[in-house]
Design an enzyme around this catalytic site. Structure first.
Site, mmCIF file in Angstrom:
data_model
loop_
_atom_site.group_PDB
_atom_site.id
_atom_site.type_symbol
_atom_site.label_atom_id
_atom_site.label_comp_id
_atom_site.label_asym_id
_atom_site.label_seq_id
_atom_site.Cartn_x
_atom_site.Cartn_y
_atom_site.Cartn_z
ATOM 1 C CG HIS A 52 -2.054 -1.019 1.082
ATOM 2 N ND1 HIS A 52 -3.005 -0.977 0.088
ATOM 3 C CD2 HIS A 52 -2.318 -2.110 1.807
ATOM 4 C CE1 HIS A 52 -3.845 -1.995 0.234
ATOM 5 N NE2 HIS A 52 -3.453 -2.710 1.266
ATOM 6 N NE ARG A 109 1.557 -4.904 3.428
ATOM 7 C CZ ARG A 109 0.383 -4.518 3.935
ATOM 8 N NH1 ARG A 109 -0.410 -5.408 4.537
ATOM 9 N NH2 ARG A 109 0.024 -3.243 3.872
ATOM 10 C CG ASP A 129 18.492 -11.739 -5.374
ATOM 11 O OD1 ASP A 129 18.424 -11.928 -6.608
ATOM 12 O OD2 ASP A 129 18.590 -12.655 -4.529
ATOM 13 C CD GLU A 175 -4.349 -9.272 3.870
ATOM 14 O OE1 GLU A 175 -4.514 -8.257 4.560
ATOM 15 O OE2 GLU A 175 -3.466 -9.322 2.999
ATOM 16 C CG ASP A 193 -7.175 -6.036 2.875
ATOM 17 O OD1 ASP A 193 -5.957 -5.840 2.843
ATOM 18 O OD2 ASP A 193 -7.998 -5.409 2.158
HETATM 19 O O1 LIG Z 1 -5.609 -5.609 6.091
HETATM 20 C C1 LIG Z 1 -4.909 -4.994 6.911
HETATM 21 O O2 LIG Z 1 -5.340 -4.380 7.913
HETATM 22 C C2 LIG Z 1 -3.439 -5.016 6.677
HETATM 23 O O3 LIG Z 1 -2.931 -5.860 5.963
HETATM 24 C C3 LIG Z 1 -2.665 -3.868 7.244
HETATM 25 C C4 LIG Z 1 -2.888 -2.657 6.376
HETATM 26 O O4 LIG Z 1 -2.608 -2.968 5.004
HETATM 27 C C5 LIG Z 1 -1.968 -1.523 6.783
HETATM 28 O O5 LIG Z 1 -1.999 -0.537 5.792
HETATM 29 C C6 LIG Z 1 -2.346 -0.932 8.096
HETATM 30 O O6 LIG Z 1 -3.671 -0.515 8.046
#
Ligand SMILES: O=C(O)C(=O)C[C@H](O)[C@@H](O)CO
Length: 254
Positions: free
Chosen positions: A48, A73, A87, A152, A178
């Site tokens: 993100h 991530r 790498d 998630e 999510d």
């Molecule tokens: O779904 C989620 O919550 C995450 O995976 C964490 C968020 O992507 C992260 O941006 C924190 O809100």
């Protein structure tokens, strides 16, 4: 000379709580400031955050000069993405949206060299081996990798036993935003159904002997997460802190 010891992996395997912060601003200076702030780890978010391999590399170089462990991530669990990030020298990886044991097995293989996986050979010229300085990197790298897969979605929750049992998966990371959205509770992280699903994931991860991670933004939640078994605890993000900090400062300005 072997691959560097992954101190975060060692701590998590002992069950020590390790807290850290999300880095989403793709900026080396921000990474350096966060790395010196006192966190155990800083996670460079390429899902993100507007991160590229170049910005990830810059942040890894910045974090190398700080006490914080660098995690990344990736946007998705694609083998080519994982290879490029590994790498660069990353040893702790979080992969989002892992819904099935088949996906878990694929990403587990992608982050380790043959014998335990299918990671492509190339590190001899890469930052991971110190550009060739770490002559035993390939033979020692696998043992220092720590892989979190994110649970998630409702499908992932239903598959949590098989996902957590997957060889090469070292931890499960619950993504509350999510997960709640996929369950039909957009923005309702504390919906009873969501909390029950999270508790189920935590319980099954413990049975599997895997580390548990998540991220919460309210400090009143920190201890309860730890009490429920979370050891890889995200406690906030760089942009959120910058936003709230600057607003607070502006409010004081004459
Ligand atoms: O779904 C989620 O919550 C995450 O995976 C964490 C968020 O992507 C992260 O941006 C924190 O809100």
């Amino acid at each position: 000379m072997p691959a560097p010891i992954n101190a975060l992996k060692s701590a998590l395997e002992k069950g020590d709580v390790q807290s850290g912060v999300w880095l989403t601003m793709a900026n080396g200076a921000v990474a350096e400031i966060a790395g010196k702030a006192g966190f155990d780890w800083c996670l460079i978010d390429a899902e993100h955050g507007p991160n590229t391999l170049t910005s990830i590399a810059a942040q890894l170089q910045a974090l190398a000069g700080t006490p914080a462990h660098a995690a990344v991530r990736v946007p998705m669990g694609e083998g080519w993405m994982l290879k490029q990030v590994l790498d660069l020298g990353v040893q702790t990886i979080v992969v989002p949206m892992v819904n099935t044991p088949e996906q878990a097995a694929q990403v587990a293989a992608a982050v380790r060299y043959p014998g335990a996986g299918s990671r492509g050979m190339g590190a001899v010229l890469a930052r991971a081996s110190g550009y060739g300085e770490i002559v035993d990197y390939v033979s020692s790298a696998n043992d220092q990798i720590f892989l979190f897969v994110q649970i998630e979605s409702a499908e992932a929750v239903a598959n949590v036993d098989a996902i957590a049992a997957t060889p090469g998966v070292d931890g499960v990371f619950v993504g509350p935003a999510d997960l709640s959205a996929d369950m039909g509770f957009v923005g309702q992280y504390d919906a009873p159904e969501v909390l029950a699903a999270i508790d189920h994931v935590y319980a099954r991860a413990k049975v599997a002997g895997k580390a548990i991670g998540t991220i919460v933004f309210d400090e009143s939640d920190f201890q309860s997460q730890i009490d429920r078994g979370v050891t890889f605890l995200g406690v906030g993000g760089d942009s959120f802190v910058l936003h709230t900090g600057l607003k607070a400062l502006a409010a004081k300005a004459p």
